[in-house]
Design a protein around this motif. Structure first.
Motif, mmCIF file in Angstrom:
data_model
loop_
_atom_site.group_PDB
_atom_site.id
_atom_site.type_symbol
_atom_site.label_atom_id
_atom_site.label_comp_id
_atom_site.label_asym_id
_atom_site.label_seq_id
_atom_site.Cartn_x
_atom_site.Cartn_y
_atom_site.Cartn_z
ATOM 1 N N ARG A 58 0.799 -1.083 0.206
ATOM 2 C CA ARG A 58 -0.113 -0.386 0.191
ATOM 3 C C ARG A 58 0.916 1.200 0.104
ATOM 4 N N LYS A 59 1.700 1.078 1.172
ATOM 5 C CA LYS A 59 2.771 2.292 0.875
ATOM 6 C C LYS A 59 3.580 2.925 -0.542
ATOM 7 N N ARG A 60 3.786 1.515 -1.551
ATOM 8 C CA ARG A 60 4.317 2.105 -2.445
ATOM 9 C C ARG A 60 3.561 2.061 -3.800
ATOM 10 N N LYS A 61 2.222 1.806 -3.207
ATOM 11 C CA LYS A 61 1.020 2.092 -4.490
ATOM 12 C C LYS A 61 0.714 3.665 -4.182
ATOM 13 N N PRO A 63 2.331 6.215 -2.084
ATOM 14 C CA PRO A 63 4.113 7.119 -1.322
ATOM 15 C C PRO A 63 3.921 8.310 -0.447
ATOM 16 N N GLU A 64 2.694 8.964 -2.079
ATOM 17 C CA GLU A 64 2.357 10.180 -0.977
ATOM 18 C C GLU A 64 1.213 10.244 0.600
ATOM 19 N N ASP A 65 0.433 9.691 -0.067
ATOM 20 C CA ASP A 65 -0.649 9.242 1.564
ATOM 21 C C ASP A 65 -0.750 7.686 1.713
ATOM 22 N N PRO A 66 0.616 8.036 3.190
ATOM 23 C CA PRO A 66 0.610 6.399 3.507
ATOM 24 C C PRO A 66 -0.952 6.113 4.363
ATOM 25 N N GLU A 67 -1.654 6.636 4.676
ATOM 26 C CA GLU A 67 -2.673 5.935 4.734
ATOM 27 C C GLU A 67 -3.298 5.668 4.119
#
Length: 69
Positions: A58-61, A63-67
């Protein structure tokens, strides 16, 4: 020397026979080891944890919004 050897053999035979008699009579039982329950395999490291891997993906897809979900 022969007499000493005979005494040792008689003592060993006596101990063996007494031990066998106690075992057959159901003498004091040794405490039993607890049975191991079959448990699912434990997670060893973070690379085996599906939640951790999902979070990395999810963080890789996003990166600007970790949540972001």
């Amino acid at each position: 020397m022969l007499r000493f050897l005979l005494v040792v053999i008689l003592v060993a035979l006596t101990v063996y026979l007494v031990t066998r008699a106690v075992q057959r009579a159901g003498g004091p039982a040794l405490p039993k080891r607890p049975q191991r329950r079959s448990e699912p395999p434990r997670i060893i490291g973070p690379d085996d944890d599906p939640d951790f891997l999902r979070d990395l993906d999810r963080k890789r897809k996003h990166p600007e919004d970790p949540e972001a979900t």
